[in-house]
Design a protein around this motif. Structure first.
Motif: not given
Length: 290
Positions: A33-59
């Motif tokens: 539930s914390d999509p920013k937990r693994h979006d730190r330092g040089t490693f960038k991954w936010n799964w909610v933002e990735a879905l948002k880019a695909a026009a998919v919303r997560v509540d």
């Protein structure tokens, strides 16, 4: 962790390719539930933002905003409250909780407006004598209830406990409606219910009601001629579907039943675990993502 990044990458791929698919993700660990937990330092991954880019919303919804309605959940919560407030053992606390819930909610659903300290104390006073055999013990326990009613410190403590219990049945969105929305309309939901919101026992009571609701409505849709289209993601697999009879629990059996039954109704399941050898072996026979 690596397993969470890998799991969320699979989820993103699945939902981006199948935008009509619903998602139900009860998060008891806080990793999902914390999509920013693994979006730190040089490693960038936010799964909610990735879905948002695909026009998919997560509540992303807190458990505090979800309204439960199960008498079984209320019984479990009251059992612990009575054990502390009235000095009753586990068995008598359970029996009293059952009688109190039946006295207050004979229609099969809990109405949060009626979950109050006054109503519960009144029902406990009316029923506590009936669960004891001897007159002396009956009188003793009636006096315990009276002491909670009359002693300011004990009453204040009891009021706080019941206020907390009331919060489970006072959310803005009813659990059953949420489940139906996921199964029928493709809604995608992560439920935040980690230890900052719930104790370990409370997580089990809530998970049990969630899995029962999921199974009930998936079955109803299927028997009505429909087919569900949703993905259920379950983190902490070693806790919820453990391998070995020694680790069985009531909620574990409920989760296993939901898994076994709902797949034929169109639900997909992803079970995430750190040590795959410690989750139930039947998962391997039917789910390559377990």
């Amino acid at each position: 962790s690596g397993k969470t990044v890998f799991a969320t990458a699979l989820i993103v791929g699945k939902l981006a390719a199948h935008r009509q698919m619903g998602l139900f993700m009860p998060d008891t660990a806080g990793d999902l539930s914390d999509p920013k937990r693994h979006d730190r330092g040089t490693f960038k991954w936010n799964w909610v933002e990735a879905l948002k880019a695909a026009a998919v919303r997560v509540d992303n919804i807190s458990i505090e905003d979800i309204r439960l309605t199960s008498p079984d959940t209320l019984e479990s919560l009251l059992k612990e409250a009575f054990h502390g407030a009235f000095n009753t053992d586990a068995d008598h606390s359970k029996r009293l909780a059952k009688q109190v819930v039946e006295a207050l909610f004979d229609e099969g659903k809990v109405d949060g407006a009626r979950v109050s300290a006054d109503n519960i104390l009144r029902a406990a006073r009316d029923n506590i004598a009936s669960i004891y055999a001897t007159p002396a013990t009956r009188k003793e326990k009636e006096n315990e209830v009276q002491a909670v009613q009359e002693n300011p410190a004990r009453r204040s403590s009891f009021d706080r406990t019941i206020e907390h219990i009331h919060s489970f049945f006072d959310g803005r969105e009813k659990l059953d409606d949420l489940i139906r929305d996921i199964l029928l309309n493709g809604r995608k939901v992560v439920v935040r219910m980690d230890s900052s919101f719930l104790s370990e026992h409370e997580q089990e009571y809530v998970m049990n009601e969630m899995m029962l609701s999921l199974t009930k409505y998936a079955r109803k849709i299927f028997k009505g001629g429909g087919m569900c289209n949703a993905l259920v993601v379950l983190d902490e697999g070693t806790r919820w579907v453990p391998e070995g009879i020694a680790h069985e629990s009531a909620v574990g059996e409920t989760v296993k039943t939901a898994y076994r039954e709902t797949r034929k109704y169109g639900l997909g399941w992803m079970v995430i675990a750190q040590r795959m050898t410690e989750i139930a072996l039947f998962l391997y026979d039917s789910n390559p993502l377990a």
